[in-house]
Design a protein around this motif. Structure first.
Motif, PDB file in Angstrom:
ATOM      1  N   HIS A  43       0.840  -1.198   0.000  1.00 50.78           N
ATOM      2  CA  HIS A  43       0.000   0.000   0.000  1.00 50.78           C
ATOM      3  C   HIS A  43       0.875   1.248   0.000  1.00 50.78           C
ATOM      4  CE1 HIS A  43      -3.602  -2.427   0.659  1.00 50.78           C
ATOM      5  NE2 HIS A  43      -4.312  -1.340   0.448  1.00 50.78           N
ATOM      6  N   ASP A  52      -5.785  -3.191   3.922  1.00 58.52           N
ATOM      7  CA  ASP A  52      -7.161  -3.580   3.557  1.00 58.52           C
ATOM      8  C   ASP A  52      -7.823  -4.364   4.681  1.00 58.52           C
ATOM      9  OD1 ASP A  52      -6.909  -2.380   1.124  1.00 58.52           O
ATOM     10  OD2 ASP A  52      -6.482  -4.227   0.028  1.00 58.52           O
ATOM     11  N   GLN A  55      -8.731  -2.060   7.544  1.00 60.43           N
ATOM     12  CA  GLN A  55      -9.943  -1.274   7.256  1.00 60.43           C
ATOM     13  C   GLN A  55     -11.201  -2.143   7.299  1.00 60.43           C
ATOM     14  OE1 GLN A  55      -9.213   1.604   3.781  1.00 60.43           O
ATOM     15  NE2 GLN A  55      -7.367   0.361   3.877  1.00 60.43           N
ATOM     16  N   HIS A 177      -6.055   3.329  -5.162  1.00 58.85           N
ATOM     17  CA  HIS A 177      -5.267   2.521  -4.218  1.00 58.85           C
ATOM     18  C   HIS A 177      -4.237   3.369  -3.451  1.00 58.85           C
ATOM     19  CE1 HIS A 177      -3.536  -1.273  -2.816  1.00 58.85           C
ATOM     20  NE2 HIS A 177      -2.365  -0.701  -2.970  1.00 58.85           N
TER      21      HIS A 177
HETATM   22 ZN   LIG Z   1      -6.339  -1.110  -0.023  1.00 56.92          ZN
END
Ligand SMILES: [Zn+2]
Length: 271
Positions: A43, A52, A55, A177
């Protein structure tokens, strides 16, 4: 160990953190479970590989908390940390599963949850690259478990539609992204894992940008194994991560959480 890296829970506990008695108690009130499906992939130089999954865990927790305010109990399952991330493999560190393996993992996690009495499943997208695989998993699972109900809410377009209003970026439609939006959410979730001094600004050249409008109407899936993230963005970032703030992240989480709650209520509660 420094106190700031001790395990802390912000909000209601998920199944990973609950005791069996707490799960038993929850099952007396609900058969709805949220299963986030994340990734371990690069990332950018400023965010952790687990962004990810972090989150997804946070989103599920926020949904559980919001619905609880309305007297609706749902349980968040632990996030499946691995996803389909083959397009990130030219960077150091990402771990990818094949679609078949991810389907098998989702399948056996769902099977365990079903065994305990859960029947209504929210397969929560927490990495865009998992969507197609998750849809196949949900379709196959619904055939195997006819008394269960599966939904796969895709919150990404809902949030992107709000980017022009919420983000500081002058190019909100080019924030993808690890750009401003995702960096903002990570600042809201785990600021101790974000290094803003290293946050880049990088926009993918138009000819390589998969998000550019196509010269034809309709939706077409395009796959090209040789063009991965490294070719599109040498930093691993798509957008202006420098503009991110935790406040923006909270606004974005609010949009996503509200939408997910309205979907869950419409599909599972108000029927
Ligand atoms: Zn992501």
């Amino acid at each position: 160990m420094s106190p700031d890296i001790l395990y802390t829970v912000k909000g209601p506990k998920n199944l990973f953190e609950m005791t069996w008695e707490e799960v038993e108690e929850a099952l007396e009130k609900t058969d709805i479970v949220i299963l986030p499906v994340g990734s371990v992939e690069q990332h950018g130089p400023h965010l952790p590989l687990g962004s990810d999954s972090i989150q997804g865990t946070d989103m599920a927790r926020r949904v559980v908390a919001e619905l609880a305010k309305e007297g609706i109990t749902v349980v968040a399952a632990p996030t499946i940390p691995f996803g389909v991330s083959h397009h990130h493999m030219k960077f150091p560190g990402p771990i990818t599963l094949s679609s078949d393996t991810l389907i098998a993992v989702i399948w056996e996690v769902v099977d365990s949850l079903y065994h305990h009495g859960f029947r209504r499943f929210v397969l929560l997208l927490s990495h865009g690259g998992n969507l197609k695989t998750m849809l196949v998993a949900a379709q196959d699972l619904s055939i195997e478990y006819p008394d269960a109900y599966f939904i796969v809410p895709d919150w990404i377009p809902v949030q992107s539609a709000m980017y022009p209003e919420v983000l500081k970026s002058e190019r909100p439609n080019d924030e993808h992204h690890s750009g401003e939006g995702e960096t903002a959410r990570m600042l809201a979730s785990t600021p101790n894992l974000v290094n803003m001094e290293k946050a880049p600004v990088y926009y993918v050249p138009v000819e390589l940008d998969p998000y550019q409008p196509r010269p034809y109407p309709g939706s077409v899936a395009r796959e090209h194994g040789e063009v991965g993230m490294k070719e599109m963005t040498p930093t691993g970032v798509m957008g202006n991560a420098k503009l991110a703030t935790a406040e923006t992240g909270e606004v974005l989480y609010g949009i996503i959480t509200d939408w997910l709650c309205s979907v869950i209520k419409a599909e599972f509660v108000e029927k």
